[in-house]
Design a protein around this motif. Structure first.
Motif, PDB file in Angstrom:
ATOM      1  N   LEU A  48       0.952  -1.173   0.155  1.00 27.09           N
ATOM      2  CA  LEU A  48       0.023   0.109  -0.095  1.00 27.09           C
ATOM      3  C   LEU A  48       0.748   1.372   0.032  1.00 27.09           C
ATOM      4  CD1 LEU A  48      -2.484   1.617   0.177  1.00 27.09           C
ATOM      5  CD2 LEU A  48      -2.544   1.075   2.807  1.00 27.09           C
ATOM      6  N   ARG A  49       0.755   1.879  -1.165  1.00 28.57           N
ATOM      7  CA  ARG A  49       1.635   3.109  -1.312  1.00 28.57           C
ATOM      8  C   ARG A  49       0.744   4.347  -0.783  1.00 28.57           C
ATOM      9  NH1 ARG A  49       4.935   3.454  -6.044  1.00 28.57           N
ATOM     10  NH2 ARG A  49       3.449   4.874  -6.856  1.00 28.57           N
ATOM     11  N   PRO A  97       2.595  -4.404   3.495  1.00 27.91           N
ATOM     12  CA  PRO A  97       3.119  -3.263   4.008  1.00 27.91           C
ATOM     13  C   PRO A  97       2.789  -1.944   3.348  1.00 27.91           C
ATOM     14  CG  PRO A  97       4.758  -5.133   2.876  1.00 27.91           C
ATOM     15  CD  PRO A  97       3.154  -5.285   2.720  1.00 27.91           C
ATOM     16  N   VAL A  98       2.860  -1.092   4.380  1.00 27.36           N
ATOM     17  CA  VAL A  98       2.696   0.363   4.069  1.00 27.36           C
ATOM     18  C   VAL A  98       3.765   1.165   3.836  1.00 27.36           C
ATOM     19  CG1 VAL A  98       1.153   2.405   4.609  1.00 27.36           C
ATOM     20  CG2 VAL A  98       0.168   0.152   5.455  1.00 27.36           C
ATOM     21  N   ALA A 167      10.773  -0.434  -2.755  1.00 24.34           N
ATOM     22  CA  ALA A 167      10.440   0.198  -3.970  1.00 24.34           C
ATOM     23  C   ALA A 167       9.078  -0.732  -4.712  1.00 24.34           C
ATOM     24  CB  ALA A 167      11.635   0.027  -4.749  1.00 24.34           C
ATOM     25  N   SER A 168       8.259   0.076  -5.141  1.00 25.00           N
ATOM     26  CA  SER A 168       7.033  -0.441  -5.818  1.00 25.00           C
ATOM     27  C   SER A 168       6.676   0.516  -6.770  1.00 25.00           C
ATOM     28  CB  SER A 168       6.270  -0.794  -4.655  1.00 25.00           C
ATOM     29  OG  SER A 168       5.519   0.340  -4.028  1.00 25.00           O
ATOM     30  N   PRO A 173      -2.988   2.988  -5.460  1.00 28.32           N
ATOM     31  CA  PRO A 173      -2.323   2.927  -4.316  1.00 28.32           C
ATOM     32  C   PRO A 173      -1.657   1.507  -3.850  1.00 28.32           C
ATOM     33  CG  PRO A 173      -4.693   3.173  -3.999  1.00 28.32           C
ATOM     34  CD  PRO A 173      -4.068   3.640  -5.479  1.00 28.32           C
ATOM     35  N   ILE A 174      -2.177   0.720  -4.393  1.00 31.57           N
ATOM     36  CA  ILE A 174      -1.551  -0.853  -4.232  1.00 31.57           C
ATOM     37  C   ILE A 174      -0.872  -1.330  -5.432  1.00 31.57           C
ATOM     38  CG2 ILE A 174      -2.402  -3.369  -4.209  1.00 31.57           C
ATOM     39  CD1 ILE A 174      -3.360  -1.978  -1.795  1.00 31.57           C
ATOM     40  N   ALA A 175       0.250  -1.580  -4.986  1.00 34.39           N
ATOM     41  CA  ALA A 175       1.340  -2.242  -6.064  1.00 34.39           C
ATOM     42  C   ALA A 175       1.554  -3.695  -5.714  1.00 34.39           C
ATOM     43  CB  ALA A 175       2.617  -1.427  -5.855  1.00 34.39           C
TER      44      ALA A 175
END
Length: 195
Positions: A48-49, A97-98, A167-168, A173-175
């Motif tokens: 979650l970015r 992970p956020v 890194a994503s 928002p979701i990678a």
């Protein structure tokens, strides 16, 4: 840097007409290790970015995003949905992970159940109804879990991930990030070796 400053996870940031990011904090963040995702036991994990916290008027939460000033209940509500994603794919990773600006600032677990927002004909949004806040940071320069998870597995996952770089890339928002290291570039020469 602006995202990190806006979330409040870097102490010593000053705003005196212009924002000043402490040099010592910058130097500490540059040495942060990458997250070791190989220990997660799944082929990929969703990430979650997040952005800085923003006030919303919704029946199940008052904030969206991550902020060091939010309490645990507010953080859990703000981070556990509503996201455009493949919920089964998120759940298969076992952990969410956020990240803020590529640093893990919180960890969610308990992703086995979800509900849709009822959107028909488009990629709907989902909320994870049994999500748990396994950990979060209030100070990224000294990454200590501010939560006290009852589940030892939650504590272990938070300990492995909090404060690391992850890194994503995603248009939302979701990678989704593979947990195995890439080996296809290890045997190829670098530009200087090939010249």
């Amino acid at each position: 840097m602006r995202k990190l400053m806006a979330t409040g996870v870097v102490p010593g940031v000053r705003d005196t007409g212009r924002q000043v990011f402490p040099l010592a904090a910058l130097q500490q963040l540059q040495t942060r290790p990458a997250a070791d995702l190989t220990v997660l036991g799944a082929p990929e994990v969703a990430v979650l970015r997040s952005d800085a916290p923003a006030k919303v008027e919704e029946p199940d939460r008052e904030w969206i995003g991550f902020g060091a000033g939010l309490d645990e209940a507010q953080l859990l509500a703000s981070l556990s949905g509503w996201w455009r994603c493949d919920p089964a794919r998120v759940a298969a990773g076992g952990v969410l992970p956020v990240t803020v600006a590529g640093f893990v600032v919180a960890v969610l677990t308990g992703l086995t159940e979800w509900e849709a927002d009822g959107t028909v004909g488009t990629a709907g949004r989902y909320r994870f109804t049994q999500a748990r806040l396994a950990g979060y940071l209030s100070d990224l320069t000294a990454p200590v879990n501010a939560a006290d998870p009852a589940d030892p597995q939650d504590a272990r996952l938070a300990g492995l991930l909090l404060g690391t770089r992850l890194a994503s890339v995603s248009g939302g928002p979701i990678a989704y990030v593979t947990t195995s290291p890439t080996t296809d570039t290890a045997d190829q020469p670098t530009a200087t070796e090939g010249e």
